[in-house]
Design an enzyme around this catalytic site. Structure first.
Site, PDB file in Angstrom:
ATOM      1  N   GLY A 249     -13.231   7.201  -2.168  1.00 32.38           N
ATOM      2  CA  GLY A 249     -13.474   6.607  -3.453  1.00 32.38           C
ATOM      3  C   GLY A 249     -12.810   7.393  -4.538  1.00 32.38           C
ATOM      4  O   GLY A 249     -13.180   7.567  -5.766  1.00 32.38           O
ATOM      5  N   ALA A 250     -11.457   7.542  -4.379  1.00 31.88           N
ATOM      6  CA  ALA A 250     -10.678   8.373  -5.219  1.00 31.88           C
ATOM      7  C   ALA A 250      -9.790   7.517  -6.115  1.00 31.88           C
ATOM      8  O   ALA A 250      -9.000   8.327  -6.875  1.00 31.88           O
ATOM      9  CB  ALA A 250      -9.867   9.388  -4.453  1.00 31.88           C
TER      10      ALA A 250
ATOM     11  N   VAL B  81     -14.784   2.616   3.639  1.00 35.06           N
ATOM     12  CA  VAL B  81     -15.570   3.762   4.225  1.00 35.06           C
ATOM     13  C   VAL B  81     -16.528   3.214   5.300  1.00 35.06           C
ATOM     14  O   VAL B  81     -16.709   3.840   6.154  1.00 35.06           O
ATOM     15  CB  VAL B  81     -15.993   4.631   3.218  1.00 35.06           C
TER      16      VAL B  81
ATOM     17  N   SER C 138     -26.673  13.094  -5.246  1.00 31.61           N
ATOM     18  CA  SER C 138     -26.879  12.794  -6.708  1.00 31.61           C
ATOM     19  C   SER C 138     -28.402  13.249  -7.017  1.00 31.61           C
ATOM     20  O   SER C 138     -29.243  13.570  -6.319  1.00 31.61           O
ATOM     21  CB  SER C 138     -27.332  11.186  -6.772  1.00 31.61           C
TER      22      SER C 138
ATOM     23  N   TYR D  47     -30.648   3.530  -3.905  1.00 34.33           N
ATOM     24  CA  TYR D  47     -29.637   4.469  -4.347  1.00 34.33           C
ATOM     25  C   TYR D  47     -30.142   5.815  -3.899  1.00 34.33           C
ATOM     26  O   TYR D  47     -29.361   6.510  -3.163  1.00 34.33           O
ATOM     27  CB  TYR D  47     -29.106   4.307  -5.610  1.00 34.33           C
ATOM     28  N   VAL D  48     -31.420   6.178  -4.143  1.00 36.13           N
ATOM     29  CA  VAL D  48     -31.998   7.260  -4.150  1.00 36.13           C
ATOM     30  C   VAL D  48     -32.180   7.629  -2.868  1.00 36.13           C
ATOM     31  O   VAL D  48     -31.914   8.756  -2.080  1.00 36.13           O
ATOM     32  CB  VAL D  48     -33.265   7.459  -5.005  1.00 36.13           C
TER      33      VAL D  48
ATOM     34  N   LYS E 166     -28.917   8.743  -1.072  1.00 35.44           N
ATOM     35  CA  LYS E 166     -28.556   9.821  -1.673  1.00 35.44           C
ATOM     36  C   LYS E 166     -29.342  10.931  -1.036  1.00 35.44           C
ATOM     37  O   LYS E 166     -28.872  12.235  -0.695  1.00 35.44           O
ATOM     38  CB  LYS E 166     -28.380   9.965  -3.077  1.00 35.44           C
TER      39      LYS E 166
ATOM     40  N   ILE F 210     -23.045  11.713 -15.003  1.00 32.66           N
ATOM     41  CA  ILE F 210     -21.757  12.038 -15.232  1.00 32.66           C
ATOM     42  C   ILE F 210     -20.917  10.824 -16.026  1.00 32.66           C
ATOM     43  O   ILE F 210     -20.969   9.712 -15.701  1.00 32.66           O
ATOM     44  CB  ILE F 210     -20.811  12.262 -13.984  1.00 32.66           C
TER      45      ILE F 210
END
Ligand SMILES: NC(=O)c1ccc[n+]([C@@H]2O[C@H](COP(=O)([O-])OP(=O)(O)OC[C@H]3O[C@@H](n4cnc5c(N)ncnc54)[C@H](O)[C@@H]3O)[C@@H](O)[C@H]2O)c1
Length: 249
Positions: free
Chosen positions: A13-14, A64, A142, A155-156, A159, A188
């Site tokens: 993911g860069a 990925v 996260s 999502y949580v 993570k 972020i």
């Protein structure tokens, strides 16, 4: 000497956001990097810019979740740079859905991208790290795992899964001198974050932080340098918060 002098790193993911900053910061510290992303154009641009600034980088387009494409990124590190020292599992997505409205497909997409992607890239990297007797794996989780957050159950969960994966794997591969640690970024400032968080929400988070400024990708990237370098040789299985002092665990 640069902290990552001639180390070889695959960063997932860069092409943008936090992963892009990790790739650029690692290259500035002397690492040779594989810029891996499903956005092949973005990955190429980041790798070209790193090279234009005197660094060593190659781009690799892929997903990925896919063993063949993740494996190709790992092979790229070996073919272009001769080894693999560092894997940063950063690729992730964070659309919001309330659980009552969430579809099974949405749940599966988040879990497969954010958690299965970590499994794929890690299991394909490990044999090379085990063979060379060293390795550093940094997993981007996260802070939402610590605090919970509405409309993000998928999502949580993904993570939190990353933190469990980090701890279990650290126990499994410590004997091979492979370090596995996680980072939990707070709010972020990235383009992707702007799509899901309003200015009002962002301001509210900054008011809760000890540091009264936006935390930016470079803040996360610098901690990743630490976790990928020999400065953190005494650490494994740990989770490091980079959130401006929003939460304390
Ligand atoms: N920005 C934040 O506030 C924040 C906070 C905590 C954690 N994070 C985590 O940090 C990571 C990066 O977040 P960001 O804000 O930089 O997001 P971003 O969208 O800017 O970057 C994510 C990158 O991952 C790539 N990607 C997505 N799915 C992929 C896949 N299946 N295969 C390969 N590449 C894929 C995207 O193309 C993109 O380039 C994510 O894992 C995210 O969950 C971000």
């Amino acid at each position: 000497m640069a902290l990552l002098n001639r180390k070889v790193a695959v960063i997932t993911g860069a092409a943008t956001g936090i992963g892009e900053s990790i790739a650029r910061t690692f290259a500035n510290e002397g690492a040779r990097v594989v810029v891996f992303d499903r956005d092949g154009t973005g990955a190429k641009e980041v790798a070209a810019d790193i090279r234009a600034n005197g660094g060593a980088a190659v781009a690799c387009r892929g997903d990925v979740r896919d063993a063949g494409e993740a494996g190709a990124a790992i092979e790229r590190a070996l073919s272009d740079f001769g080894r693999l020292d560092i894997l940063v599992n950063n690729a992730g997505i964070y659309p919001r859905h309330s659980l009552l409205e969430m579809t099974e497909a949405q749940w599966d997409e988040i879990l497969s991208t954010n958690l299965k992607g970590v499994f794929q890239c890690t299991r394909l990297s490990l044999p090379h790290m085990v063979a060379q007797g060293s390795g550093k794996i940094v997993n981007i989780s996260s802070v939402t795992f610590h605090i919970g957050m509405k409309d993000l159950t998928h999502y949580v969960s993904s993570k939190g899964g990353i933190i469990g994966f980090t701890r279990a794997l650290a126990r499994e591969v410590g004997g091979s001198n492979i370090h596995v640690n996680a980072v939990t970024p707070g709010a972020i400032e990235t383009e992707a974050e702007k799509k899901v968080a309003t200015q009002e929400q962002v301001d509210a988070v900054v008011a809760l932080q000890c540091l009264r400024r936006r935390i930016v990708p470079l803040d996360v990237a610098r901690v990743c340098v630490f976790l990928a370098s020999e400065l953190s040789d005494g650490m494994t299985g740990q989770t490091v918060n980079v959130d401006g002092g929003w939460v304390m665990y």
